[in-house]
Every structure is written in C-alpha cells, then in structure tokens.
Design a protein around this motif. Structure first.
Motif, mmCIF file in Angstrom:
data_model
loop_
_atom_site.group_PDB
_atom_site.id
_atom_site.type_symbol
_atom_site.label_atom_id
_atom_site.label_comp_id
_atom_site.label_asym_id
_atom_site.label_seq_id
_atom_site.Cartn_x
_atom_site.Cartn_y
_atom_site.Cartn_z
ATOM 1 N N THR A 1 -3.304 -4.201 1.232
ATOM 2 C CA THR A 1 -2.611 -3.123 0.529
ATOM 3 C C THR A 1 -1.410 -2.634 1.324
ATOM 4 O O THR A 1 -1.523 -2.364 2.526
ATOM 5 C CB THR A 1 -3.567 -1.947 0.275
ATOM 6 O OG1 THR A 1 -4.698 -2.404 -0.461
ATOM 7 C CG2 THR A 1 -2.865 -0.838 -0.509
ATOM 8 N N ASP B 1 -4.762 -2.989 5.523
ATOM 9 C CA ASP B 1 -3.836 -1.979 5.005
ATOM 10 C C ASP B 1 -2.625 -1.892 5.929
ATOM 11 O O ASP B 1 -2.790 -1.832 7.153
ATOM 12 C CB ASP B 1 -4.516 -0.600 4.940
ATOM 13 C CG ASP B 1 -5.635 -0.547 3.923
ATOM 14 O OD1 ASP B 1 -6.793 -0.751 4.329
ATOM 15 O OD2 ASP B 1 -5.342 -0.318 2.740
ATOM 16 N N GLU C 1 -8.352 -8.329 0.279
ATOM 17 C CA GLU C 1 -7.384 -7.356 -0.233
ATOM 18 C C GLU C 1 -6.412 -7.012 0.884
ATOM 19 O O GLU C 1 -6.835 -6.765 2.017
ATOM 20 C CB GLU C 1 -8.055 -6.032 -0.628
ATOM 21 C CG GLU C 1 -8.959 -6.073 -1.808
ATOM 22 C CD GLU C 1 -9.491 -4.669 -2.130
ATOM 23 O OE1 GLU C 1 -8.774 -3.676 -1.877
ATOM 24 O OE2 GLU C 1 -10.609 -4.580 -2.625
ATOM 25 N N THR D 1 -1.726 -3.464 -3.923
ATOM 26 C CA THR D 1 -2.680 -4.362 -3.279
ATOM 27 C C THR D 1 -2.543 -5.779 -3.801
ATOM 28 O O THR D 1 -2.496 -6.001 -5.015
ATOM 29 C CB THR D 1 -4.120 -3.864 -3.509
ATOM 30 O OG1 THR D 1 -4.252 -2.533 -3.024
ATOM 31 C CG2 THR D 1 -5.124 -4.768 -2.802
#
Lengths: 107, 107
Positions: free
Chosen positions: B50, B18, B48, A50
């Motif tokens: 990831t 993500d 974030e 991440t």
C-alpha cells in the motif's frame, strides 16, 4: 506547523483504491503506472492505494470496496482517461478532469 | 480451475508492506519505484503493498505493521539493496538476494 497542516491533509484523503493484477501475466508495470496516475490526479482524495499481486488473469480496480473495473467482465483494460473518470465519479464527482474529460458514460 | 490455483497462491502471500511518502516533497515516483522493486523481488511473499500519500517530509516503510525504515530516524532514504534485505529478513529470512546481498547489519 507542517504537522498540523499534515494531519488536516490526511483527514481530507478518505478514499481507498485497490488494484488486483496477475503476476503471471506480468501486469505489475501497468498496474504501478495506473497507481501513479491515480495518486497524481487524486492527490488530495486518495489516502491509500494498494497493489494486490494475484493470478489467473485477474485485473480489477476497486474504489472504497466497490469494483469499478474487471478485465474479465469488461473484456480488457481501461483507457487511463476512462479509469480516472470512474474514480473521479466516486471520490470527487463535481470535478472536471480537463480536456480529456468527456461524458462517455453512455458509450 | 484457475480460481482454485489463484486462491491457493493468495494464501501463500501473507505479508503486507506499507510505504508512506510526502506528496509535497514529490516522493511518489521513488516510492512507486521501490514498490515495484519489492513486488518483483518478493513476488511470492508480498500479498499487499500500500502506498500512503502523506506530508511533512514523511518517508517510512512498514512490513506487517513493523516500521523498518524512517527517513527522519535514519537520516535519509535506503539503498534499494538495503531495503530488500530489511524486507527479506521479515518475509523470507533464509533466502539469499544474490550478488548484492552482503551482511551490512553491522555497518
């Protein structure tokens, strides 16, 4: 068939890496480069990596929640070979990283 | 002082992205490129991002847990402008992405 192999491989990648970087310092590029180096070298070990945009000059690397590098504490950025050793020690301690892998833990 | 500024800025980046990619297909590079594009364009929105190594031909992008792209369902990879529109619609819907931002939702 590939599903089954896939699921088994997912299970064999239990480790998580986090990279925190300062956007104001424009450290995304080096962070993304380090991310790719780690994901390439530890392809079978890292299950998640991440990137965390931050501020205030932050540059930190964490493995499974443990901080293994802090720019502020260490006084700079890690060499990529050193960073890989630090990650290796946590995710695959018996593995050699090849010709660039020397014992630098005492330096 | 910079700590306080830093914490405030973290709070203003509530969104999580993500990217799942197949290592066997060697899609790390394009995934990391897309990651950098998204983190640059949505610097103040994404907290974030990831990268998830996977297998079996997977390529998926999720925003806050919602799958916004699946290579298997959509039959390929997204254009980066299209991917940014899909992310923008979730993290900053009123924002224009500039000259490349046309309404392609009906195509």
């Amino acid at each position: 068939m590939s599903r089954i192999i896939g699921d088994n491989m997912e299970n064999s990648r239990p480790h998580k890496v986090d990279i925190h970087y300062c956007t104001g310092c424009r450290w995304l590029l080096r962070s993304a480069w380090m991310a790719q180096e780690l994901l390439t070298t530890f392809e079978d070990e890292i299950g998640e990596l991440t990137l965390h945009p931050g501020s205030g000059g932050i540059f930190e690397v964490h493995v499974n929640g443990e901080r293994i590098w802090s720019r502020k504490e260490m006084g700079g950025f890690p060499e990529i070979t050193r960073l890989k050793q630090l990650v290796r020690d946590r995710v695959s301690p018996d593995r050699s990283l090849g010709h660039s892998d020397r014992n630098t833990s005492n330096t």
